[in-house]
Design a protein around this motif. Structure first.
Motif, PDB file in Angstrom:
ATOM      1  N   LYS A  20       0.829  -1.204   0.000  1.00 43.82           N
ATOM      2  CA  LYS A  20       0.000   0.000   0.000  1.00 43.82           C
ATOM      3  C   LYS A  20       0.866   1.257   0.000  1.00 43.82           C
ATOM      4  N   ALA A  23       2.330   1.697  -3.355  1.00 40.12           N
ATOM      5  CA  ALA A  23       1.310   2.190  -4.287  1.00 40.12           C
ATOM      6  C   ALA A  23       1.048   3.683  -4.068  1.00 40.12           C
ATOM      7  N   THR A  34      -1.784  -0.109  -9.452  1.00 39.79           N
ATOM      8  CA  THR A  34      -2.810  -1.024  -8.955  1.00 39.79           C
ATOM      9  C   THR A  34      -2.227  -1.803  -7.786  1.00 39.79           C
ATOM     10  N   TRP A  35      -3.092  -2.155  -6.867  1.00 41.63           N
ATOM     11  CA  TRP A  35      -2.738  -2.912  -5.649  1.00 41.63           C
ATOM     12  C   TRP A  35      -3.787  -3.990  -5.519  1.00 41.63           C
ATOM     13  N   MET A  36      -3.397  -5.227  -5.776  1.00 40.35           N
ATOM     14  CA  MET A  36      -4.383  -6.318  -5.784  1.00 40.35           C
ATOM     15  C   MET A  36      -4.005  -7.361  -4.746  1.00 40.35           C
ATOM     16  N   PRO A  37      -4.717  -7.410  -3.630  1.00 38.71           N
ATOM     17  CA  PRO A  37      -4.359  -8.349  -2.573  1.00 38.71           C
ATOM     18  C   PRO A  37      -4.956  -9.734  -2.831  1.00 38.71           C
ATOM     19  N   TYR A  39      -7.096 -11.908  -1.125  1.00 38.82           N
ATOM     20  CA  TYR A  39      -7.929 -11.688   0.059  1.00 38.82           C
ATOM     21  C   TYR A  39      -8.586 -12.983   0.493  1.00 38.82           C
ATOM     22  N   GLY A  40      -8.205 -14.078  -0.139  1.00 41.14           N
ATOM     23  CA  GLY A  40      -8.949 -15.310   0.060  1.00 41.14           C
ATOM     24  C   GLY A  40      -8.383 -16.221   1.114  1.00 41.14           C
ATOM     25  N   PRO A  41      -8.423 -17.517   0.859  1.00 40.36           N
ATOM     26  CA  PRO A  41      -7.992 -18.493   1.855  1.00 40.36           C
ATOM     27  C   PRO A  41      -6.530 -18.286   2.252  1.00 40.36           C
ATOM     28  N   GLU A  42      -5.705 -17.747   1.335  1.00 40.77           N
ATOM     29  CA  GLU A  42      -4.309 -17.495   1.683  1.00 40.77           C
ATOM     30  C   GLU A  42      -4.242 -16.590   2.907  1.00 40.77           C
ATOM     31  N   ARG A  44      -6.470 -16.023   5.111  1.00 39.93           N
ATOM     32  CA  ARG A  44      -6.990 -16.643   6.317  1.00 39.93           C
ATOM     33  C   ARG A  44      -6.097 -17.773   6.802  1.00 39.93           C
ATOM     34  N   PRO A  62      -4.593  -6.295 -13.586  1.00 40.99           N
ATOM     35  CA  PRO A  62      -4.068  -6.238 -12.217  1.00 40.99           C
ATOM     36  C   PRO A  62      -3.626  -7.620 -11.728  1.00 40.99           C
ATOM     37  N   VAL A  63      -3.948  -8.653 -12.515  1.00 36.38           N
ATOM     38  CA  VAL A  63      -3.590 -10.034 -12.156  1.00 36.38           C
ATOM     39  C   VAL A  63      -2.512 -10.506 -13.132  1.00 36.38           C
ATOM     40  N   LEU A  64      -1.419 -11.039 -12.619  1.00 30.89           N
ATOM     41  CA  LEU A  64      -0.274 -11.380 -13.470  1.00 30.89           C
ATOM     42  C   LEU A  64       0.173 -12.810 -13.230  1.00 30.89           C
TER      43      LEU A  64
ATOM     44  N   ILE B 138     -14.968 -17.323  -1.652  1.00 31.19           N
ATOM     45  CA  ILE B 138     -14.992 -15.857  -1.576  1.00 31.19           C
ATOM     46  C   ILE B 138     -14.169 -15.225  -2.691  1.00 31.19           C
ATOM     47  N   GLN B 139     -13.611 -16.061  -3.569  1.00 30.89           N
ATOM     48  CA  GLN B 139     -12.741 -15.547  -4.624  1.00 30.89           C
ATOM     49  C   GLN B 139     -13.556 -15.033  -5.819  1.00 30.89           C
ATOM     50  N   MET B 199      -9.370  -4.588  -5.410  1.00 28.95           N
ATOM     51  CA  MET B 199      -8.116  -3.928  -5.786  1.00 28.95           C
ATOM     52  C   MET B 199      -8.189  -2.424  -5.546  1.00 28.95           C
ATOM     53  N   MET B 200      -7.015  -1.849  -5.305  1.00 29.37           N
ATOM     54  CA  MET B 200      -6.933  -0.394  -5.183  1.00 29.37           C
ATOM     55  C   MET B 200      -6.371   0.168  -6.480  1.00 29.37           C
ATOM     56  N   GLU B 201      -6.981   1.259  -6.915  1.00 27.34           N
ATOM     57  CA  GLU B 201      -6.510   1.971  -8.097  1.00 27.34           C
ATOM     58  C   GLU B 201      -6.756   3.446  -7.884  1.00 27.34           C
TER      59      GLU B 201
END
Lengths: 182, 379
Positions: A20, A23, A34-37, A39-42, A44, A62-64, B138-139, B199-201
């Motif tokens: 963050k 960014a 872009t900042w893409m976390p 946020y899922g099972p990882e 948790r 934003p996904v690579l 949740i994905q 995502m943040m942008e």
């Protein structure tokens, strides 16, 4: 110029907030970000990662699947992302708890003992800023001035008193990053 | 093409709100942008129930406390069903009200959404999709395309469905969604997914505009139930009509509205389509991934174009048909097992091969997976 970065480690190491701040620092320089976390099972399950892209142009995905820079702060993250660094790219890791160091020879590998330095500083919360310092030493994609501004933006005002400590940690990180001993 | 045209948002710049410092570029999540944009639009109420990956919408609204400033109501309902029925109530009074949820929660809301459509109530529903079916994951996912565009609830109805592909569009489509909902007296939906929500942008938030006054509502929405006045009969809002002859007339009126929406409100974006050999069709986060696929393909000498539907209903059939002409094939990329592809096939009417690429259950593919699919299925 575009920097595609993955930062990965244990939850609580400050992986998401380091991303963050990076960014926000890019934002201060007028870059696209872009900042893409994950946020899922990882998240948790105790590990966390975030993809940060800084660019002078409009950012597409934003996904690579591969990254210019991977910052891996534990063994599972190293195992997962070492293969995903582009040839000629950079891998930064903290040697603490790493039993199997990186083996690729077509990328530049750097080591930063951030856990140890944070312990010496008696401040475990400085950990992620030490790592950020290491990154900025290798790859000064944003100026220190922008980082400080970024810190101000991303931290709530009541935490602004911590900014000098963070700044110090970043400088400490800059001094401490070294190429991996092969 | 401007995502918000036609029907571009009109904002009153003269309003001096507490936070009036617009035009500043901010960094935030898509979900947060929805919350900020709702306050700035002058929304009267938000009713929701938390669910990942959209909980930041209500969290942000609660943190911003708009009730102290604009007077907007923010309420955590006891369930998704309660929330959509609060929306029904608010909308009946001519208020700008909204709810948000994610896939399983939006399924719960379907009865209420159908009632809103049947009673011709303007309102905004946000779905930040996650993988299903059932409680699923949740994905991120786009598996609610059918639900959003083909009904979802019972009866012959349509929602106006907007598919944002950036945090900026999350902010912009709140105003656009409300404006379209009021223009046609029909519920609108923002169909986003976990990627766009989380995502943040960079985003420039719309300027503040005041909430509509009771007087403005009386003038522009004579159907609203604001209390009977001596000059008119009482207004009744209901979706119930036991006489089938009258009910058929109501349906005919609804269908006429849908035809007007189809005529006037189709929105899409074209990228790199001129001179491309293959066309990709994708919406939302998948369209962003396909943009990167265009770059990867170009490096290998493969010319790809992308058509991104912005309104999923009304769907840009004619634009896709026109754009696909002369191409060697079409790849529809979605985070589902093949839903929008049915509309794309209708659009091109068997004039060229249409193939599908999708990942399921919350897996988000990388841009090179899409390129591999094009090579495998179309080349």
């Amino acid at each position: 110029m575009t920097h595609e970065i993955i930062i990965a480690g244990f939850g609580g190491q400050g992986v998401l907030s380091m991303g963050k701040i990076l960014a926000y620092s890019g934002l201060m320089e007028g870059k696209e970000v872009t900042w893409m976390p994950a946020y899922g099972p990882e998240q948790r399950g105790g590990t966390a990662n975030v993809t940060v892209i800084l660019s002078d142009e409009r950012i597409s995905s934003p996904v690579l699947h591969s990254y210019d820079i991977a910052i891996v702060l534990n063994q599972p993250s190293l195992d997962k992302f070492e293969d995903k660094v582009k040839p000629g790219g950079i891998l930064i890791y903290d040697s603490y708890g790493i039993t199997t160091p990186p083996t690729r020879t077509d990328i530049e590998c750097y080591c930063i003992d951030a856990t140890e330095i944070a312990a010496q500083m008696n401040n475990s919360k400085a950990f992620n800023m030490i790592v950020l310092g290491g990154l900025l030493k290798l790859c000064p994609m944003v100026t220190m001035d922008s980082v400080i501004k970024g810190l101000k933006k991303s931290l709530p005002e009541r935490h602004h008193k911590l900014i000098p400590m963070n700044e110090q940690a970043i400088y400490k990180g800059m001094e401490s990053i070294v190429p991996m001993k092969r | 093409m401007n995502a918000c045209a036609p029907g571009k948002m009109q904002y009153n710049d003269n309003y001096k709100g507490k936070h009036n410092m617009s035009e500043e570029v901010k960094l935030m999540k898509g979900n947060e942008a929805i919350a900020h944009a709702a306050i700035r639009y002058g929304a009267d109420g938000y009713f929701g129930y938390p669910i990942t990956p959209q909980s930041e919408v209500m969290e942000t609204l609660m943190a911003l406390k708009p009730w102290e400033d604009t007077g907007m109501v923010v309420l955590q309902a006891e369930s998704e069903v309660a929330a959509i029925n609060m929306v029904y109530g608010g909308a009946s009074c001519g208020k700008a009200v909204m709810t948000s949820s994610s896939s399983p929660g939006v399924s719960l809301k379907q009865e209420g959404i159908s009632y809103c459509a049947g009673a011709e109530l303007p309102c905004l529903v946000v779905n930040v999709m996650r993988g299903g079916p059932g409680l699923g994951t949740i994905q991120p996912s786009q598996a609610d395309y059918f639900q959003a565009t083909k009904g979802g609830g019972h009866g012959d109805y349509h929602l106006i469905v907007l598919a944002p592909a950036s945090v900026q569009e999350m902010a912009d489509f709140v105003g656009l969604g409300f404006d379209l909902a009021f223009k046609y007296r029909n519920p609108a939906m923002i169909l986003a997914d976990g990627v766009i929500g989380q995502m943040m942008e960079k985003v420039v938030l719309p300027p503040y505009r005041p909430r509509r006054t009771e007087e403005e509502i009386r003038k522009t929405m004579p159907w609203a139930t604001q209390g009977r006045t001596p000059d008119r009969e009482r207004n009744v809002i209901t979706s119930l009509e036991l006489d089938p002859a009258i009910m058929e007339q109501r349906n005919i009126k609804l269908q006429a509205t849908y035809r007007r929406i189809e005529e006037n409100e189709i929105r899409y974006e074209k990228l790199n389509c001129e001179g491309a050999d293959y066309l990709m069709v994708a919406f939302g986060s998948m369209a962003r991934i396909c943009q990167k696929t265009i770059e990867l393909a170009a490096a290998e000498g493969i010319k790809l174009g992308l058509l991104r539907p912005i309104t999923l209903w009304p769907f840009p059939y004619a634009a896709i048909n026109e754009t696909a002409k002369g191409k060697k094939g079409v790849l529809v990329a979605e985070l589902n097992a093949g839903q929008m592809i049915e509309d794309v096939k209708l659009a091109v009417n068997c004039s060229l091969p249409v193939e599908h690429f999708g990942r399921l259950g919350g897996i988000v593919p990388s841009p090179d997976e899409v390129l591999a699919a094009i090579k495998e299925k179309l080349m």
